[in-house]
Design a protein around this motif. Sequence first.
Motif, short mmCIF file in Angstrom:
data_model
loop_
_atom_site.label_atom_id
_atom_site.label_comp_id
_atom_site.label_asym_id
_atom_site.label_seq_id
_atom_site.Cartn_x
_atom_site.Cartn_y
_atom_site.Cartn_z
N ASP A 23 49.46 10.21 41.55
CA ASP A 23 49.57 9.46 40.30
C ASP A 23 48.31 8.66 39.99
OD1 ASP A 23 52.09 10.37 39.84
OD2 ASP A 23 53.10 8.62 40.65
N PHE A 51 46.49 9.00 37.14
CA PHE A 51 46.50 8.66 35.71
C PHE A 51 47.83 8.08 35.24
CE2 PHE A 51 43.63 12.31 36.27
CZ PHE A 51 42.45 11.69 35.92
N ARG A 52 48.89 8.36 35.96
CA ARG A 52 50.24 8.02 35.53
C ARG A 52 50.42 6.53 35.20
NH1 ARG A 52 54.89 10.85 35.96
NH2 ARG A 52 56.80 9.69 36.10
N GLN A 53 49.76 5.68 35.94
CA GLN A 53 49.92 4.24 35.74
C GLN A 53 49.43 3.76 34.38
OE1 GLN A 53 47.83 2.61 39.05
NE2 GLN A 53 49.26 3.41 40.55
N THR A 54 48.45 4.46 33.83
CA THR A 54 47.87 4.03 32.55
C THR A 54 48.56 4.66 31.35
OG1 THR A 54 46.19 5.78 32.62
CG2 THR A 54 45.62 3.63 33.60
N TRP A 55 49.37 5.69 31.57
CA TRP A 55 50.03 6.38 30.47
C TRP A 55 51.36 5.73 30.14
CZ3 TRP A 55 49.05 11.84 32.85
CH2 TRP A 55 47.73 12.18 32.64
N SER A 56 51.83 5.97 28.92
CA SER A 56 53.10 5.41 28.48
C SER A 56 54.26 6.12 29.19
CB SER A 56 53.26 5.56 26.97
OG SER A 56 53.45 6.91 26.63
N GLU A 57 55.41 5.49 29.13
CA GLU A 57 56.60 6.05 29.76
C GLU A 57 56.96 7.39 29.10
OE1 GLU A 57 61.27 4.89 30.26
OE2 GLU A 57 59.80 3.26 30.29
N ASN A 91 54.61 10.11 30.41
CA ASN A 91 55.00 10.44 31.78
C ASN A 91 56.27 11.29 31.82
OD1 ASN A 91 52.86 9.19 33.12
ND2 ASN A 91 53.89 7.21 33.07
#
Length: 184
Positions: free
Chosen positions: A96, A98-104, A107
């Motif tokens: 993860d 990039f996952r932390q910076t993307w919207s729910e 994701n």
Amino acid sequence: MTGLAIAGSQADPLQHGRNHVLQFGIFMQNLLRAVRWLCMGLAVIVFAGQLAMVLMRYLLGVGFVELQDAVSYSFAALVALSVTVTFDRDRHVRVDVFRQTWSEHVNLLIDRAGDLLFALPVFGLMLWAAYPLVKSSWLILEGSQETGGLPGLFVVKTCLVILPALILLIVLTRLVGAVRRSVS
């Protein structure tokens, strides 16, 4: 009066489909709850059995092949079935970065795409490949390879079919839910 009764008794086909999806969702929740409880029971068997084997071997100088098989069978089933529990709880390992910076929402779309593009084919192939092995194990009622060991290895090998089948059901439930939410 009879026209009203007939019109009132006809269900909306869309509502009828939603009821089936809801019932299937409830079935899946209950099934996965049973698998979680089974995993907890298997973990207790593995812990208690291993502890008993160590104590018996080093304190009493005895060992039982049956107990060793019970621990091995329980551990194998635990490993296979716990995959479905972690997958259902969305606790499986990911990279993860990039996952932390993307919207729910992004994701969630990526998760559903991963389900569709990776989980369905991989676990479908796993189910297809494991079935002949499990079938042959059931045909001969395969048991322990150790002399005096426990029978029933064929039951443990059944987890090789249960694991991908449950993952496929989880993925299908997620995909149907995603489609249902997008239509609503």
